[in-house]
Design an enzyme around this catalytic site. Structure first.
Site, PDB file in Angstrom:
ATOM      1  N   ASP A 179       2.184  10.425   3.435  1.00 15.70           N
ATOM      2  CA  ASP A 179       2.997  11.455   4.094  1.00 15.70           C
ATOM      3  C   ASP A 179       2.070  12.395   4.846  1.00 15.70           C
ATOM      4  O   ASP A 179       1.795  13.518   4.423  1.00 15.70           O
ATOM      5  CB  ASP A 179       3.826  12.221   3.057  1.00 15.70           C
ATOM      6  N   LYS A 217      11.163   3.210   0.220  1.00 16.04           N
ATOM      7  CA  LYS A 217      11.003   4.662   0.051  1.00 16.04           C
ATOM      8  C   LYS A 217      11.258   5.101  -1.391  1.00 16.04           C
ATOM      9  O   LYS A 217      11.987   4.455  -2.146  1.00 16.04           O
ATOM     10  CB  LYS A 217      11.974   5.392   0.978  1.00 16.04           C
ATOM     11  N   CYS A 277       2.367  46.394   2.592  1.00 19.74           N
ATOM     12  CA  CYS A 277       2.153  47.712   1.988  1.00 19.74           C
ATOM     13  C   CYS A 277       1.159  48.468   2.846  1.00 19.74           C
ATOM     14  O   CYS A 277       0.111  47.933   3.233  1.00 19.74           O
ATOM     15  CB  CYS A 277       1.617  47.550   0.566  1.00 19.74           C
ATOM     16  N   GLU A 320       0.849  -1.192   0.000  1.00 20.09           N
ATOM     17  CA  GLU A 320       0.000   0.000   0.000  1.00 20.09           C
ATOM     18  C   GLU A 320       0.886   1.244   0.000  1.00 20.09           C
ATOM     19  O   GLU A 320       2.055   1.186   0.399  1.00 20.09           O
ATOM     20  CB  GLU A 320      -0.917   0.007   1.222  1.00 20.09           C
ATOM     21  N   TYR A 329      -5.831   1.917   7.731  1.00 24.02           N
ATOM     22  CA  TYR A 329      -5.180   0.773   7.085  1.00 24.02           C
ATOM     23  C   TYR A 329      -4.782  -0.345   8.033  1.00 24.02           C
ATOM     24  O   TYR A 329      -4.198  -1.347   7.586  1.00 24.02           O
ATOM     25  CB  TYR A 329      -3.922   1.244   6.343  1.00 24.02           C
ATOM     26  N   LYS A 338       2.732   4.568   1.124  1.00 24.27           N
ATOM     27  CA  LYS A 338       3.172   5.113   2.407  1.00 24.27           C
ATOM     28  C   LYS A 338       2.793   6.594   2.435  1.00 24.27           C
ATOM     29  O   LYS A 338       3.437   7.426   1.813  1.00 24.27           O
ATOM     30  CB  LYS A 338       4.677   4.943   2.594  1.00 24.27           C
ATOM     31  N   CYS A 362       2.248  50.789  -5.520  1.00 20.80           N
ATOM     32  CA  CYS A 362       1.739  52.137  -5.234  1.00 20.80           C
ATOM     33  C   CYS A 362       2.776  53.048  -4.586  1.00 20.80           C
ATOM     34  O   CYS A 362       2.482  54.219  -4.307  1.00 20.80           O
ATOM     35  CB  CYS A 362       0.501  52.056  -4.351  1.00 20.80           C
ATOM     36  N   CYS A 412      -4.016  51.241  -2.763  1.00 23.77           N
ATOM     37  CA  CYS A 412      -3.073  50.507  -3.608  1.00 23.77           C
ATOM     38  C   CYS A 412      -3.864  49.723  -4.643  1.00 23.77           C
ATOM     39  O   CYS A 412      -4.749  48.924  -4.286  1.00 23.77           O
ATOM     40  CB  CYS A 412      -2.229  49.564  -2.750  1.00 23.77           C
ATOM     41  N   CYS A 446       6.185  49.994  -1.551  1.00 23.35           N
ATOM     42  CA  CYS A 446       5.383  49.049  -2.323  1.00 23.35           C
ATOM     43  C   CYS A 446       5.736  49.141  -3.798  1.00 23.35           C
ATOM     44  O   CYS A 446       5.775  50.242  -4.366  1.00 23.35           O
ATOM     45  CB  CYS A 446       3.899  49.344  -2.114  1.00 23.35           C
TER      46      CYS A 446
END
Length: 703
Positions: A145, A345, A452, A141, A252, A143, A439, A458, A436
């Site tokens: 994460d 893995k 900003c 099955e 599982y 693995k 603007c 803006c 910014c």
């Protein structure tokens, strides 16, 4: 407090090329063992408790293997060594509970020869125990994460959920698990008297992308990858936060089983267990397979590696388990691992490329996000040409600049990020702008973040604010997605929020792709949003740190928009959902002249936010969304009022955000079809009453 000194060589950027064991003296070996133990304890803490790992998983595996090798070669066993226990400790701010059975780790490697050695060792041990070692079958099955979780059911009801913790005990996250829709509150069919199962909570890739987008729009730090997002969610003290995030769970394994009067004997094989788990109503992964031998298991892993990028969840390998449970029990466990399973893995997904430029984007709350433009490179089968740098603090931490050679990591089908600088082009670091880029307003720094100060003055913030204002998270004005907003802005019909309420039907109808009907439909939608509930209006304004729950708390506390605008920091901080930082952010927003001008313009255009009635029942259903159809024991309005009073949302139509459709007598078929199309559970009135009872809420409500 750290487990390892800062000068420990195995803490940051550790070496993975080691001297031959036979070249070490006993004293040198003992010193290296002590350093490895200290470093691994620190890495365990960063990974399992802080959720902020310092090194990649494969590097950790190499350190762990080195420690095991040295302890065996120099007889340096220690009961407190990380090799004699499962890594991680429960966090202090959640109750700690003992697991029904140890949640052990499994041996792992990315080398096919190690997998074959596992098979040979398994055959040898089973032969010694009297089993036919020539007939070993496996279940393979993915693995996953994510975050391991134990779910305990008593008489078919979810009684407890706990994180893996240190393997013997973990954090009690029952309230959080109840908010994950893939985890059943009750089991289907004939449930055993006691059942404990092991699963993996995870965040699907598409949900992760959407959630990160919302976090950036809200001015919050995006999660680096789906696993960090899952870990940061499942340990939230507020279960409502869990309900708002797109978590899933695959189950599982059976950890404990007592049949009772109804259920039969425990399944005899892993494959039969999988069938039983699915029959009880758990989410199982359909990619699992039975295989006859280890070579077929290796082929399964290679095939899954080819398909990895097409999956909607992150996996980092495959798990190979002895199918026969009696044989698996005979193999037993070490202090840290089960002998009956092995993880094969996948290789890590990282590549090195060059930064060609760094651009700074402006979000709707003013948050400035730097993005690195890259020489295109293939990472995990996908061409990557840009990577987020998150914030100026990340730039300073990495010491990154244009022209640097960097290692890019792509954790899932998401925007990649830069893991480290491999070769610096210059000693300088990218200079983050003080104004910014859109603007030219001054930039404010808040720790590692930058904002900003132009507010709705803006144009970048204004454009994204309009998109949010009309979105489902704002006032839910249908017919105005980002493409149409862009079209209206290009036609000079929409430059500010109040322009929405001044759109002209004839001008709209004259645009490409529009007509009289679509123009009128949009104007009707906008008109219907001219008297929004105050909390919806506040959410739509894109006030930093003010999401739906905080907006509702503000609207219920203050009688009007004027009262909120005039509220001082003390009045704001008196609200449960508002602390000093959020209060200051709210005050800054309303004191910004451009923001006030935008609000005044909306009011002048006819927008009239309506008061929100307070709620005095509770928040037991916080984060859930209900739709009602058909005849119930009380009126539909009363049913909606009940769930609303307990923190839930009640809407009139079914969508992907709906948690439950409650169908009474003579229920509308269209809503039921919509529920089926969006995989929304349909509850009868009896089911609904039982669900409410699980939360301590009576149905029907008393007069």
């Amino acid at each position: 407090m750290s487990h390892a000194d800062s000068d420990n060589p195995y803490l940051r950027d550790p070496p993975t090329e080691f001297e031959p064991v036979d070249a070490l003296s006993g004293e040198a070996a003992e010193q290296q063992v002590q350093q490895l133990r200290a470093a691994i304890r620190e890495h365990d803490y960063r990974y399992y408790v802080d959720n902020e790992p310092l090194i990649a998983d494969r590097v950790y595996d190499q350190l762990f293997d080195r420690l095991q090798t040295l302890e065996a070669a120099f007889d340096l066993d220690d009961p407190d060594s990380p090799t004699n226990r499962v890594g991680g400790e429960p966090v202090d701010d959640l109750d700690t509970v003992e697991h029904t059975a140890p949640m052990l780790s499994i041996a792992q490697s990315g080398d096919a020869e190690d997998v074959r050695e596992f098979d040979e060792r398994t055959a040898r041990l089973l032969h010694d125990e009297g089993f036919d070692s020539e007939d070993i079958g496996y279940v393979c099955e993915p693995k996953f994460d994510g975050i391991s979780i134990e779910l305990v059911y008593e008489d078919g009801r979810l009684a407890r959920a706990a994180t893996r913790g240190d393997g013997a005990e973990g954090d009690d996250v029952t309230a959080q698990a109840r908010r994950i829709r893939a985890i059943p509150q009750r089991l289907r069919g004939d449930a055993p008297a006691l059942l404990a199962v092991r699963g993996e909570v995870f965040m699907p890739k598409d949900g992760f992308r959407e959630h990160n987008r919302e976090r950036v729009e809200d001015g919050k730090e995006p999660f680096a990858n789906p696993r960090n997002a899952t870990a940061g969610t499942i340990r939230q003290l507020d279960p409502g936060v869990v309900a708002d995030r797109p978590l899933d769970c695959f189950v599982y394994d059976i950890m404990a089983y007592e049949a009772g009067d109804q259920a039969g004997d425990r399944p005899a094989t892993q494959w039969a267990e999988r069938d039983a788990i699915e029959a009880w109503g758990f989410h199982v992964d359909d990619l699992a397979e039975q295989v006859a031998d280890i070579e077929a298991a290796i082929e399964y892993r290679d095939s899954l590696l080819d398909d990895r990028e097409d999956l909607n969840y992150e996996i980092d390998g495959v798990v190979i388990k002895v199918d026969d449970i009696e044989a698996a029990d005979a193999l037993g466990n070490t202090a840290r691992e089960t002998r009956s399973a092995f993880a094969y893995k996948f290789p890590a997904r990282t590549e090195v490329t060059t930064i060609t430029d760094i651009v700074v984007q402006v979000g709707r709350t003013g948050r400035l996000t730097p993005v690195a433009l890259l020489d295109p490179v293939q990472v995990g089968g996908v061409t990557v040409s840009r990577a987020t740098l998150h914030n100026p603090g990340e730039i300073e931490s990495l010491g990154v600049a244009v022209g640097d050679r960097v290692r890019v990591l792509r954790a899932g089908d998401v925007i990649p990020y830069i893991e480290e600088v491999v070769e610096a082009e210059t000693e300088d670091t990218f200079a983050f702008p003080e104004t910014c880029p859109v603007c030219d307003s001054p930039v404010d720094r808040d720790g590692p973040l930058a904002f900003c100060t132009g507010g709705l003055g803006c144009s970048a913030q204004r454009e994204r604010a309009i998109e949010h204002y009309v979105s489902r998270g704002g006032l839910d004005i249908e017919g105005l997605g980002p493409e149409r907003i862009g079209q209206l802005r290009e036609a000079d019909l929409l430059d500010s929020l109040d322009d929405l309420y001044r759109l002209d039907r004839e001008e709209l109808a004259a645009l490409e792709g529009w007509g009289e009907k679509s123009a009128q439909n949009l104007l009707d939608e906008i008109d219907a949003a001219s008297e929004p509930p105050l909390d919806s209006f506040l959410t739509a304004l894109s006030i930093p740190e003010v999401g739906g729950a905080t907006a509702t708390a503000l609207a219920r506390e203050f009688s009007s928009l004027d009262a909120l605008i005039d509220a001082d920091s003390d009045a704001l901080e008196a609200i449960d959902d508002v602390g000093p930082i959020v209060a200051e952010t709210i005050r800054d927003f309303f004191e910004n002249p451009d923001n006030r001008a935008a609000i005044d313009a909306l009011l002048e255009a006819g927008v009239d936010p309506q008061p929100v009635e307070g709620a005095d029942a509770g928040d037991e259903l916080a984060g859930l969304t209900f739709v009602f159809t058909g005849s119930l024991a009380v009126s539909r309005d009363d049913a909606q009022a009940l769930v609303d009073a307990h923190g839930a949302n009640a809407t009139g139509s079914v969508s992907g955000n709906t948690d439950y459709l409650v169908a009474g007598d003579n229920a509308g078929q269209r809503k039921q079809d919509d529920a089926d199309a969006n995989s929304v559970p349909i509850l009868s009135e009896r089911d609904f009453a039982e669900l409410l009872a699980d939360y301590g809420i009576a149905w029907p409500p008393s007069e």
